[in-house]
Scaffold this motif. Structure first.
Motif, PDB file in Angstrom:
ATOM      1  N   GLY A   1       0.818  -1.215   0.000  1.00 36.37           N
ATOM      2  CA  GLY A   1       0.000   0.000   0.000  1.00 36.37           C
ATOM      3  C   GLY A   1       0.848   1.260   0.000  1.00 36.37           C
ATOM      4  N   ASP A   2       1.849   1.321   0.896  1.00 34.59           N
ATOM      5  CA  ASP A   2       2.713   2.497   0.961  1.00 34.59           C
ATOM      6  C   ASP A   2       3.508   2.674  -0.320  1.00 34.59           C
ATOM      7  OD1 ASP A   2       1.870   3.221   3.467  1.00 34.59           O
ATOM      8  OD2 ASP A   2       3.558   2.327   4.529  1.00 34.59           O
ATOM      9  N   PHE A   3       4.032   1.570  -0.843  1.00 33.22           N
ATOM     10  CA  PHE A   3       4.852   1.648  -2.054  1.00 33.22           C
ATOM     11  C   PHE A   3       4.024   2.130  -3.237  1.00 33.22           C
ATOM     12  CE2 PHE A   3       7.551   0.009  -5.488  1.00 33.22           C
ATOM     13  CZ  PHE A   3       8.802   0.405  -5.037  1.00 33.22           C
ATOM     14  N   ARG A   4       2.810   1.596  -3.371  1.00 34.56           N
ATOM     15  CA  ARG A   4       1.944   2.005  -4.478  1.00 34.56           C
ATOM     16  C   ARG A   4       1.573   3.483  -4.371  1.00 34.56           C
ATOM     17  NH1 ARG A   4      -1.225  -2.873  -3.938  1.00 34.56           N
ATOM     18  NH2 ARG A   4      -2.751  -1.609  -2.869  1.00 34.56           N
ATOM     19  N   LYS A   5       1.226   3.926  -3.163  1.00 32.90           N
ATOM     20  CA  LYS A   5       0.850   5.336  -2.982  1.00 32.90           C
ATOM     21  C   LYS A   5       1.999   6.265  -3.353  1.00 32.90           C
ATOM     22  CE  LYS A   5      -2.630   4.852   0.677  1.00 32.90           C
ATOM     23  NZ  LYS A   5      -2.918   5.122   2.105  1.00 32.90           N
ATOM     24  N   ASN A   6       3.199   5.922  -2.917  1.00 33.43           N
ATOM     25  CA  ASN A   6       4.347   6.774  -3.208  1.00 33.43           C
ATOM     26  C   ASN A   6       4.659   6.791  -4.700  1.00 33.43           C
ATOM     27  OD1 ASN A   6       4.620   7.423  -0.511  1.00 33.43           O
ATOM     28  ND2 ASN A   6       6.102   5.799  -0.103  1.00 33.43           N
ATOM     29  N   LEU A   7       4.553   5.645  -5.356  1.00 34.52           N
ATOM     30  CA  LEU A   7       4.750   5.608  -6.806  1.00 34.52           C
ATOM     31  C   LEU A   7       3.735   6.499  -7.518  1.00 34.52           C
ATOM     32  CD1 LEU A   7       5.481   1.919  -7.931  1.00 34.52           C
ATOM     33  CD2 LEU A   7       6.989   3.906  -8.149  1.00 34.52           C
ATOM     34  N   ALA A   8       2.475   6.426  -7.088  1.00 36.53           N
ATOM     35  CA  ALA A   8       1.416   7.217  -7.723  1.00 36.53           C
ATOM     36  C   ALA A   8       1.657   8.717  -7.541  1.00 36.53           C
ATOM     37  CB  ALA A   8       0.056   6.838  -7.149  1.00 36.53           C
ATOM     38  N   LYS A   9       2.301   9.093  -6.429  1.00 38.26           N
ATOM     39  CA  LYS A   9       2.532  10.513  -6.155  1.00 38.26           C
ATOM     40  C   LYS A   9       3.632  11.119  -7.023  1.00 38.26           C
ATOM     41  CE  LYS A   9       0.935  10.311  -1.356  1.00 38.26           C
ATOM     42  NZ  LYS A   9       1.322  10.373   0.069  1.00 38.26           N
ATOM     43  N   VAL A  10       4.430  10.261  -7.693  1.00 40.99           N
ATOM     44  CA  VAL A  10       5.528  10.810  -8.495  1.00 40.99           C
ATOM     45  C   VAL A  10       5.502  10.390  -9.964  1.00 40.99           C
ATOM     46  CG1 VAL A  10       7.015  10.898  -6.453  1.00 40.99           C
ATOM     47  CG2 VAL A  10       7.185   8.941  -7.986  1.00 40.99           C
ATOM     48  N   SER A  11       4.908   9.245 -10.295  1.00 41.03           N
ATOM     49  CA  SER A  11       5.099   8.649 -11.622  1.00 41.03           C
ATOM     50  C   SER A  11       4.558   9.504 -12.768  1.00 41.03           C
ATOM     51  CB  SER A  11       4.477   7.249 -11.677  1.00 41.03           C
ATOM     52  OG  SER A  11       3.109   7.280 -11.348  1.00 41.03           O
ATOM     53  N   TYR A  12       3.523  10.321 -12.534  1.00 38.13           N
ATOM     54  CA  TYR A  12       2.954  11.166 -13.591  1.00 38.13           C
ATOM     55  C   TYR A  12       3.952  12.216 -14.092  1.00 38.13           C
ATOM     56  CZ  TYR A  12       2.437  14.003  -9.432  1.00 38.13           C
ATOM     57  OH  TYR A  12       2.699  14.671  -8.266  1.00 38.13           O
ATOM     58  N   ALA A  13       4.990  12.520 -13.299  1.00 34.87           N
ATOM     59  CA  ALA A  13       5.954  13.559 -13.664  1.00 34.87           C
ATOM     60  C   ALA A  13       7.094  13.028 -14.532  1.00 34.87           C
ATOM     61  CB  ALA A  13       6.535  14.213 -12.410  1.00 34.87           C
ATOM     62  N   ALA A  14       7.147  11.713 -14.778  1.00 38.30           N
ATOM     63  CA  ALA A  14       8.191  11.161 -15.638  1.00 38.30           C
ATOM     64  C   ALA A  14       7.974  11.604 -17.076  1.00 38.30           C
ATOM     65  CB  ALA A  14       8.188   9.634 -15.546  1.00 38.30           C
ATOM     66  N   SER A  15       9.050  11.700 -17.833  1.00 39.87           N
ATOM     67  CA  SER A  15       8.959  12.140 -19.223  1.00 39.87           C
ATOM     68  C   SER A  15       8.328  11.054 -20.090  1.00 39.87           C
ATOM     69  CB  SER A  15      10.351  12.473 -19.761  1.00 39.87           C
ATOM     70  OG  SER A  15      10.295  12.735 -21.150  1.00 39.87           O
ATOM     71  N   PRO A  16       7.375  11.419 -20.962  1.00 39.81           N
ATOM     72  CA  PRO A  16       6.798  10.434 -21.891  1.00 39.81           C
ATOM     73  C   PRO A  16       7.668  10.211 -23.123  1.00 39.81           C
ATOM     74  CG  PRO A  16       5.718  12.548 -22.186  1.00 39.81           C
ATOM     75  CD  PRO A  16       6.701  12.730 -21.062  1.00 39.81           C
TER      76      PRO A  16
END
Length: 364
Positions: free
Chosen positions: A132-147
């Motif tokens: 749960g913690d790992f998924r939440k933290n990933l979701a909080k940053v992953s949208y900012a990665a370059s496409p």
């Protein structure tokens, strides 16, 4: 091989491994998933040579064995079976009989000898957290990665383990999302930085129940994530992640406290008139008030005020509305804090513990 297994369990395990099977490959064996028995368990494995998913489920084994079978077709067949116990049985010609109640299929399989297996990770470092913690933290940053796929390093998510602190970061050069928290589950071995490719990041968002323990094992080239009976293994992105901390201003001269959900709703409404040729919104900050507005020649204009806690000078800052709204979708805090210096300098958004987001204003 001969075994019986609950259709419900088989469908759930297939969902875990099917996403990693590539539809475009020059190696026919990679269109298949590997089925193999181990004691009273069935192990299913799928791979595209970059990411592998291995999951196990309890079954009744009549005769042990191993086979590979076309992944997508096997998934379609199993999903279409009636509810109940499914029997899987192979013969000497590598054909697989699938039966459940009155339904029977006899399909072509392939010998498992050519299927690529993952070797266990050794001589690396590891840490333990919860899914749960790992998924939440990933979701909080992953949208900012370059496409942009040509920017392989910025395509991925940085995972950094230093002195008991776990940092996740993503940037596309115009914004930075970062979460930094102490590890409560502890760590062993060395410390260092790795870059997770986008495909494994997507798979990790689906891994395990929130309370499940997640064991992460890392080397310079490979990462493995173990939760329950599932292991996701991935190659890592080669290269050095840029010094993202240098884009974080040392200090800010002004700040505003804004209710997160209300701000998100206002942004969504005002952004409805934004067009491809006019893809910005403006925030006008004045005493106890922020007014969000947008204008485009195609659709017109919109504006909406929102009460905030702000006592600084009047300032108007323009942003990409998507970039401004992205973190709000994944934060949990009731209020967020905006910190800035002027109309042209990076702005910081914070709220949840350990989270920060740096976004560059637009010049319009």
């Amino acid at each position: 091989m001969k075994l019986t297994v609950s259709k419900e369990l088989l469908v759930a395990s297939l969902r875990r491994v099917l996403n990693v099977v590539s539809a475009r490959t020059t190696l026919p064996i990679l269109n298949n998933i590997l089925l193999e028995t181990a004691g009273d368990k069935l192990i299913l494995t799928g791979t595209d040579l970059e990411v592998s998913i291995r999951t196990e489920i309890p079954v009744t084994v009549v005769e042990p064995g191993t086979i590979t079978i076309l992944a997508k077709k096997f998934g379609q067949i199993v999903s279409a079976l009636p509810d109940g116990e499914v029997t899987l049985e192979t013969d000497k010609d590598n054909r697989v009989r699938i039966s459940c109640k009155k339904s029977n299929f006899n399909i072509v399989g392939m010998d498992s000898v050519e299927f690529p297996r993952e070797n266990p990770i050794e001589n690396g470092w590891s840490f333990t957290t919860t899914c749960g913690d790992f998924r939440k933290n990933l979701a909080k940053v992953s949208y900012a990665a370059s496409p942009d796929e040509s920017r392989r390093v910025l395509n991925g998510i940085l995972l950094s383990l230093r002195q008991g602190m776990l940092t996740m970061a993503a940037t596309d050069g115009r914004r930075l999302a970062l979460v930094e928290k102490p590890l409560t589950g502890g760590s062993t071995g060395e410390e260092g930085d790795v870059i997770l490719p986008p495909k494994v990041v997507a798979e990790l968002q689906k891994l395990g129940e929130s309370s499940d323990e997640l064991v992460v094992q890392l080397t310079d080239r490979k990462a493995a994530f173990k939760a329950g009976g599932t292991v996701v293994t991935s190659k890592l992105v080669e290269g050095n992640y840029p010094n993202y901390r240098q884009v974080i201003p040392a200090k800010f001269t002004a700040s505003a406290i804004i209710p997160r959900e209300e701000f998100q709703t206002v942004l969504n409404r005002v952004s409805m008139v934004v067009s491809e040729t006019s893809s910005s919104i403006k925030m006008k900050l004045e005493k106890a008030l922020v007014t969000v507005n947008a204008v485009s020649s195609e659709f017109g204009e919109s504006s909406e005020p929102l009460e905030v806690s702000y006592e600084g000078r009047e300032v108007q800052i323009a942003f990409n509305p998507v970039f401004l709204a992205d973190p709000l979708k994944h934060l949990e805090a009731d209020q967020i804090v905006l910190e800035f210096n002027d109309e042209y300098s990076p702005m910081k958004i914070s709220g949840d513990e350990g989270f920060l987001y740096i976004i560059m204003p637009m010049r319009v």
